[in-house]
Write a protein that holds these residues in place. Structure first.
Motif, PDB file in Angstrom:
ATOM      1  N   GLU A   1      80.426  32.026  -3.849  1.00 40.49           N
ATOM      2  CA  GLU A   1      79.847  31.036  -4.187  1.00 40.49           C
ATOM      3  C   GLU A   1      78.232  31.249  -4.001  1.00 40.49           C
ATOM      4  O   GLU A   1      77.967  31.949  -3.117  1.00 40.49           O
ATOM      5  N   TYR A   2      77.660  30.543  -4.945  1.00 38.36           N
ATOM      6  CA  TYR A   2      76.066  30.518  -4.881  1.00 38.36           C
ATOM      7  C   TYR A   2      75.528  31.938  -4.992  1.00 38.36           C
ATOM      8  O   TYR A   2      74.564  32.334  -4.429  1.00 38.36           O
ATOM      9  N   PHE A   3      76.237  32.689  -5.690  1.00 41.17           N
ATOM     10  CA  PHE A   3      75.877  34.202  -5.810  1.00 41.17           C
ATOM     11  C   PHE A   3      74.375  34.250  -6.431  1.00 41.17           C
ATOM     12  O   PHE A   3      73.815  35.055  -6.207  1.00 41.17           O
ATOM     13  N   ALA A   4      74.040  33.413  -7.183  1.00 36.08           N
ATOM     14  CA  ALA A   4      73.076  33.378  -7.941  1.00 36.08           C
ATOM     15  C   ALA A   4      71.637  33.052  -7.296  1.00 36.08           C
ATOM     16  O   ALA A   4      70.718  33.479  -7.529  1.00 36.08           O
ATOM     17  N   ILE A   5      71.768  32.009  -6.312  1.00 32.43           N
ATOM     18  CA  ILE A   5      71.128  31.511  -5.555  1.00 32.43           C
ATOM     19  C   ILE A   5      71.401  30.847  -4.391  1.00 32.43           C
ATOM     20  O   ILE A   5      72.133  30.122  -4.532  1.00 32.43           O
ATOM     21  N   ILE A   6      70.661  31.203  -3.292  1.00 28.60           N
ATOM     22  CA  ILE A   6      70.798  30.222  -2.021  1.00 28.60           C
ATOM     23  C   ILE A   6      69.223  30.088  -1.663  1.00 28.60           C
ATOM     24  O   ILE A   6      68.514  30.887  -1.094  1.00 28.60           O
ATOM     25  N   GLY A   7      69.043  28.804  -2.036  1.00 26.56           N
ATOM     26  CA  GLY A   7      67.530  28.373  -2.000  1.00 26.56           C
ATOM     27  C   GLY A   7      66.738  28.032  -0.527  1.00 26.56           C
ATOM     28  O   GLY A   7      67.438  27.959   0.344  1.00 26.56           O
ATOM     29  N   LEU A   8      65.525  27.839  -0.656  1.00 25.46           N
ATOM     30  CA  LEU A   8      65.042  27.486   0.677  1.00 25.46           C
ATOM     31  C   LEU A   8      65.251  25.929   0.804  1.00 25.46           C
ATOM     32  O   LEU A   8      65.018  25.778   2.050  1.00 25.46           O
ATOM     33  N   SER A   9      65.600  25.118  -0.150  1.00 25.83           N
ATOM     34  CA  SER A   9      66.052  23.845   0.190  1.00 25.83           C
ATOM     35  C   SER A   9      67.129  23.725  -0.772  1.00 25.83           C
ATOM     36  O   SER A   9      67.472  24.456  -1.914  1.00 25.83           O
ATOM     37  N   ASP A  10      68.090  22.632  -0.582  1.00 19.81           N
ATOM     38  CA  ASP A  10      69.101  22.342  -1.395  1.00 19.81           C
ATOM     39  C   ASP A  10      68.829  21.965  -2.647  1.00 19.81           C
ATOM     40  O   ASP A  10      69.754  22.240  -3.649  1.00 19.81           O
ATOM     41  N   GLY A  11      67.567  21.730  -3.040  1.00 19.20           N
ATOM     42  CA  GLY A  11      66.995  21.013  -4.150  1.00 19.20           C
ATOM     43  C   GLY A  11      66.696  22.517  -5.327  1.00 19.20           C
ATOM     44  O   GLY A  11      66.513  22.036  -6.420  1.00 19.20           O
ATOM     45  N   ASP A  12      66.706  23.630  -4.741  1.00 21.12           N
ATOM     46  CA  ASP A  12      66.171  24.685  -5.501  1.00 21.12           C
ATOM     47  C   ASP A  12      67.372  25.163  -6.622  1.00 21.12           C
ATOM     48  O   ASP A  12      66.885  25.465  -7.640  1.00 21.12           O
TER      49      ASP A  12
ATOM     50  N   VAL B   1      74.478  38.465   0.447  1.00 19.45           N
ATOM     51  CA  VAL B   1      73.601  37.607   1.329  1.00 19.45           C
ATOM     52  C   VAL B   1      72.624  37.182   0.256  1.00 19.45           C
ATOM     53  O   VAL B   1      71.370  37.646   0.119  1.00 19.45           O
ATOM     54  N   SER B   2      72.876  36.107  -0.246  1.00 20.13           N
ATOM     55  CA  SER B   2      72.027  35.812  -1.548  1.00 20.13           C
ATOM     56  C   SER B   2      70.708  35.154  -1.155  1.00 20.13           C
ATOM     57  O   SER B   2      70.382  34.490  -0.096  1.00 20.13           O
ATOM     58  N   ALA B   3      69.553  35.241  -2.156  1.00 14.10           N
ATOM     59  CA  ALA B   3      68.312  34.808  -1.783  1.00 14.10           C
ATOM     60  C   ALA B   3      67.847  33.848  -2.569  1.00 14.10           C
ATOM     61  O   ALA B   3      68.646  33.323  -3.483  1.00 14.10           O
ATOM     62  N   PRO B   4      66.485  33.328  -2.515  1.00 10.29           N
ATOM     63  CA  PRO B   4      66.392  32.203  -3.467  1.00 10.29           C
ATOM     64  C   PRO B   4      65.793  32.520  -4.739  1.00 10.29           C
ATOM     65  O   PRO B   4      65.598  31.994  -5.758  1.00 10.29           O
ATOM     66  N   ARG B   5      65.996  33.978  -5.182  1.00  6.85           N
ATOM     67  CA  ARG B   5      65.403  34.475  -6.502  1.00  6.85           C
ATOM     68  C   ARG B   5      66.579  34.979  -7.345  1.00  6.85           C
ATOM     69  O   ARG B   5      67.231  35.860  -7.025  1.00  6.85           O
ATOM     70  N   VAL B   6      66.745  34.319  -8.430  1.00  5.03           N
ATOM     71  CA  VAL B   6      67.979  34.530  -9.111  1.00  5.03           C
ATOM     72  C   VAL B   6      68.029  36.030  -9.853  1.00  5.03           C
ATOM     73  O   VAL B   6      68.975  36.624  -9.857  1.00  5.03           O
ATOM     74  N   ALA B   7      66.831  36.615 -10.320  1.00  8.11           N
ATOM     75  CA  ALA B   7      66.831  37.871 -10.628  1.00  8.11           C
ATOM     76  C   ALA B   7      67.227  39.127  -9.541  1.00  8.11           C
ATOM     77  O   ALA B   7      68.074  39.881  -9.906  1.00  8.11           O
ATOM     78  N   ASP B   8      66.812  38.816  -8.397  1.00  9.67           N
ATOM     79  CA  ASP B   8      67.220  39.726  -7.259  1.00  9.67           C
ATOM     80  C   ASP B   8      68.786  39.635  -7.070  1.00  9.67           C
ATOM     81  O   ASP B   8      69.412  40.493  -6.833  1.00  9.67           O
ATOM     82  N   ASN B   9      69.284  38.378  -7.136  1.00  7.72           N
ATOM     83  CA  ASN B   9      70.536  38.343  -6.835  1.00  7.72           C
ATOM     84  C   ASN B   9      71.440  38.894  -7.828  1.00  7.72           C
ATOM     85  O   ASN B   9      72.608  39.305  -7.808  1.00  7.72           O
ATOM     86  N   LEU B  10      70.929  38.446  -9.121  1.00  8.14           N
ATOM     87  CA  LEU B  10      71.687  39.348 -10.206  1.00  8.14           C
ATOM     88  C   LEU B  10      71.953  40.753 -10.225  1.00  8.14           C
ATOM     89  O   LEU B  10      72.726  41.455 -10.455  1.00  8.14           O
ATOM     90  N   ALA B  11      70.644  41.257 -10.016  1.00  7.10           N
ATOM     91  CA  ALA B  11      70.630  42.781  -9.683  1.00  7.10           C
ATOM     92  C   ALA B  11      71.648  43.190  -8.589  1.00  7.10           C
ATOM     93  O   ALA B  11      72.125  44.298  -8.754  1.00  7.10           O
ATOM     94  N   ALA B  12      71.577  42.401  -7.520  1.00  9.99           N
ATOM     95  CA  ALA B  12      72.385  42.978  -6.296  1.00  9.99           C
ATOM     96  C   ALA B  12      74.027  42.727  -6.766  1.00  9.99           C
ATOM     97  O   ALA B  12      74.730  43.554  -6.366  1.00  9.99           O
ATOM     98  N   ALA B  13      74.227  41.667  -7.386  1.00 17.69           N
ATOM     99  CA  ALA B  13      75.612  41.432  -7.785  1.00 17.69           C
ATOM    100  C   ALA B  13      75.953  42.439  -8.784  1.00 17.69           C
ATOM    101  O   ALA B  13      77.222  42.967  -8.761  1.00 17.69           O
ATOM    102  N   ALA B  14      75.143  42.973  -9.557  1.00 20.51           N
ATOM    103  CA  ALA B  14      75.506  43.881 -10.647  1.00 20.51           C
ATOM    104  C   ALA B  14      75.837  45.279 -10.309  1.00 20.51           C
ATOM    105  O   ALA B  14      76.914  45.897 -10.573  1.00 20.51           O
ATOM    106  N   ALA B  15      74.905  45.847  -8.890  1.00 21.47           N
ATOM    107  CA  ALA B  15      75.442  46.622  -8.382  1.00 21.47           C
ATOM    108  C   ALA B  15      76.640  46.794  -7.605  1.00 21.47           C
ATOM    109  O   ALA B  15      77.373  47.905  -7.709  1.00 21.47           O
TER     110      ALA B  15
END
Length: 283
Positions: free
Chosen positions: A59-70, A28-42
């Motif tokens: 899909e979009y494992f590294a970022i699902i932003g607050l807007s499409d442009g993120d 359940v990816s968030a807008p923050r790449v670093a957090d998502n990479l840590a979750a994916a690594a685990a």
């Protein structure tokens, strides 16, 4: 003049393929790449502990932003960047085949990205890249999506070979277009990283995944986003491994986790021998 059938690559009887444990990661990816990479690594480490030799991220494992442009802010040049470095290093550290569900890469249009699935071999080298061809559009009530506003469509179907068979790459909305998989010839595994909406997922997700497995007589490994994201979007989840008969071998309905099972080429051969539909094709 009739169009020839897509080429079969190559006859499966001529290819040495062995069984392997495979895994799909659900996030359940968030807008923050670093957090998502840590979750994916685990989650990748958890899959490896279960014996997985091939792991697929959503899909979009590294970022699902607050807007499409993120996603434009974190797009990377092909072959260079922290997300791609993470994938290469993770594959090499665990000695696995790792498919980064999709990542944002620079497109020819400066206002868009390529939504690209990138596969890495156990030594960390990149084995394949596929740019999503079919771009999602949906409108129902207040729910609206238009991927073509920020994504540049790919043009070329992609498959690659591993010791346990030939793998076809696809992303999310591609699932609705069976001709994409026919263009890849005979496959052992279709991977489908996705961020299906809850609305369309409830109606169509399982049906389409099982249909692609049945008609191509191969395994399908679907790695999904699955839950409520910080931007308010709800993704369907239900990551699963489906066998060539359409049987669901494992699934994860909601929330972060993994799906693990055996990719056994002998099972595909058995199904194709008893029901030789691929040989019966006439168009």
């Amino acid at each position: 003049m009739t169009n020839p059938l897509p080429p079969v690559h190559p006859p499966l009887s001529e290819v040495r393929r062995r069984p392997a444990r495979v895994a799909a990661v659900q996030m359940v990816s968030a807008p923050r790449v670093a957090d998502n990479l840590a979750a994916a690594a685990a989650l990748v480490a958890e899959a490896v502990a279960e014996g997985a030799e091939l792991v697929v991220l959503p899909e979009y494992f590294a970022i699902i932003g607050l807007s499409d442009g993120d996603k434009l802010r974190v797009r990377e040049e092909d072959g260079s960047g922290p997300i791609q470095d993470f994938l290469a290093e993770t594959a090499a550290r665990h000695g696995i085949w790792l498919i980064g569900g999709s990542i944002p890469l620079l497109a020819s249009d400066p206002g868009k990205v390529l939504n690209s699935s990138v596969a890495y071999a156990p030594d960390g080298r990149r084995a394949a890249r596929y740019d999503k061809i079919h771009l999602f559009g949906f409108e129902k009530g207040s729910e609206r999506y238009n991927e073509s506003a920020t994504i540049e469509a790919g043009k070329t179907p992609v498959a690659f070979d591993t010791p346990f068979g030939r793998i076809g790459l696809s992303i999310c909305y591609d699932l609705r277009f069976p001709e994409l998989y026919r263009a890849l010839g005979v496959l052992d595994l279709i991977v489908l990283p996705a961020a299906f909406t809850e609305t369309t997922g409830v109606a169509h997700w399982e049906i389409l995944l099982r249909a692609r497995a049945i008609e191509n007589q191969c395994f399908v490994l679907a790695s999904a986003q699955g839950g409520r994201h910080e931007n308010g979007r709800e993704t369907h989840g239900d990551s699963m491994l489906v066998d060539p008969w359409g049987t669901i071998l494992d699934r994860k309905l909601k929330g972060p986790g993994i799906v693990v099972g055996c990719l056994d080429p002998a099972r595909s051969d058995e199904v194709r021998a008893s029901l030789p539909a691929l040989q019966h094709r006439v168009m």
